[in-house]
Design a protein around this motif. Sequence first.
Motif, mmCIF file in Angstrom:
data_model
loop_
_atom_site.group_PDB
_atom_site.id
_atom_site.type_symbol
_atom_site.label_atom_id
_atom_site.label_comp_id
_atom_site.label_asym_id
_atom_site.label_seq_id
_atom_site.Cartn_x
_atom_site.Cartn_y
_atom_site.Cartn_z
ATOM 1 N N GLU A 1 12.509 18.450 -5.953
ATOM 2 C CA GLU A 1 13.094 17.147 -6.855
ATOM 3 C C GLU A 1 13.184 17.695 -8.155
ATOM 4 O O GLU A 1 12.754 18.479 -8.820
ATOM 5 N N ALA A 2 14.346 17.195 -8.867
ATOM 6 C CA ALA A 2 14.611 17.562 -10.297
ATOM 7 C C ALA A 2 15.160 16.374 -10.919
ATOM 8 O O ALA A 2 15.935 15.258 -10.380
ATOM 9 N N ALA B 1 17.260 27.165 -3.796
ATOM 10 C CA ALA B 1 18.634 26.907 -3.457
ATOM 11 C C ALA B 1 19.081 27.139 -2.163
ATOM 12 O O ALA B 1 20.091 26.568 -1.716
ATOM 13 N N GLU B 2 18.636 28.470 -1.750
ATOM 14 C CA GLU B 2 19.309 28.996 -0.609
ATOM 15 C C GLU B 2 18.907 28.096 0.748
ATOM 16 O O GLU B 2 19.439 28.295 1.776
ATOM 17 N N ASN C 1 23.667 27.325 -7.922
ATOM 18 C CA ASN C 1 22.303 26.910 -8.082
ATOM 19 C C ASN C 1 22.158 25.755 -9.097
ATOM 20 O O ASN C 1 21.135 25.481 -9.555
ATOM 21 N N MET C 2 23.085 24.841 -9.127
ATOM 22 C CA MET C 2 23.036 23.800 -9.990
ATOM 23 C C MET C 2 23.952 22.748 -9.454
ATOM 24 O O MET C 2 24.973 22.911 -8.761
ATOM 25 N N LYS D 1 19.773 21.937 -13.229
ATOM 26 C CA LYS D 1 19.559 23.239 -12.452
ATOM 27 C C LYS D 1 18.684 23.191 -11.246
ATOM 28 O O LYS D 1 17.791 22.448 -11.175
ATOM 29 N N VAL D 2 18.811 24.225 -10.267
ATOM 30 C CA VAL D 2 17.946 24.376 -9.034
ATOM 31 C C VAL D 2 17.317 25.737 -9.140
ATOM 32 O O VAL D 2 18.090 26.637 -9.389
#
Length: 219
Positions: free
Chosen positions: A171-172, A196-197, A131-132, A190-191
């Motif tokens: 978006e990050a 994430a899935e 997840n990152m 990080k997400v």
Amino acid sequence: MKKGIIICIILVVISLSFYFCYKIYSFYHYSGELIGVRGTGIYHRDNCKFIRNISNEKLVFFSDKMAAAEAGYRACKTCKPPDNKKELIEVEKRKAEERKREEEERKNKMNTVDGPDYSKVKILGSSFKKNMIMVEVTGTIKNENSENESWGVSCRVQAIFFDKHKKPIFEAVSDNISLVSGQIKSFDIKVINSIAENIESYKLQLVNFSAVPDWLVAP
């Protein structure tokens, strides 16, 4: 009864006569000056009824319809002064070209005048795990305009995530990254777990560049 009808007709004729006389008088007593009202974006003839009771502080005077277009004013639909639709289009087109040229000049200046060459800052690689995103960024930075001054660069990495339909879903943006010439830095973005899935792919780009003296950059 007939007398009443005749009197009504006479009154109507007199009223219409006064109205048309006023219109003719107004037409021939129009000086050609165009007067705008601040805050409305509209300009009028100097004999328009809409500007009679407006204070002088709220009025703006134009020599012609092009001057009104330059200020962003359009013609009144009641008194119908010389129309400036064509001039408004020309002005907007010219301003759009000026904005485009200024933006191009700003981008060129960013890379050649005020500091380091930001185009040399690159994303070396990335991977998506747990997840990152783990990203490595490097900078080969040089100030072309100063032999005695050494620069570092500060920037951020923006990540855009896509689902299996290639639709952006998240978006990050990373924290600030500071680099000096030849330096490589690794960091994580990080997400959110629930997103994430559904991530099928992502795109990274460098944003928010600024020049900093190299002595301010942490090793």
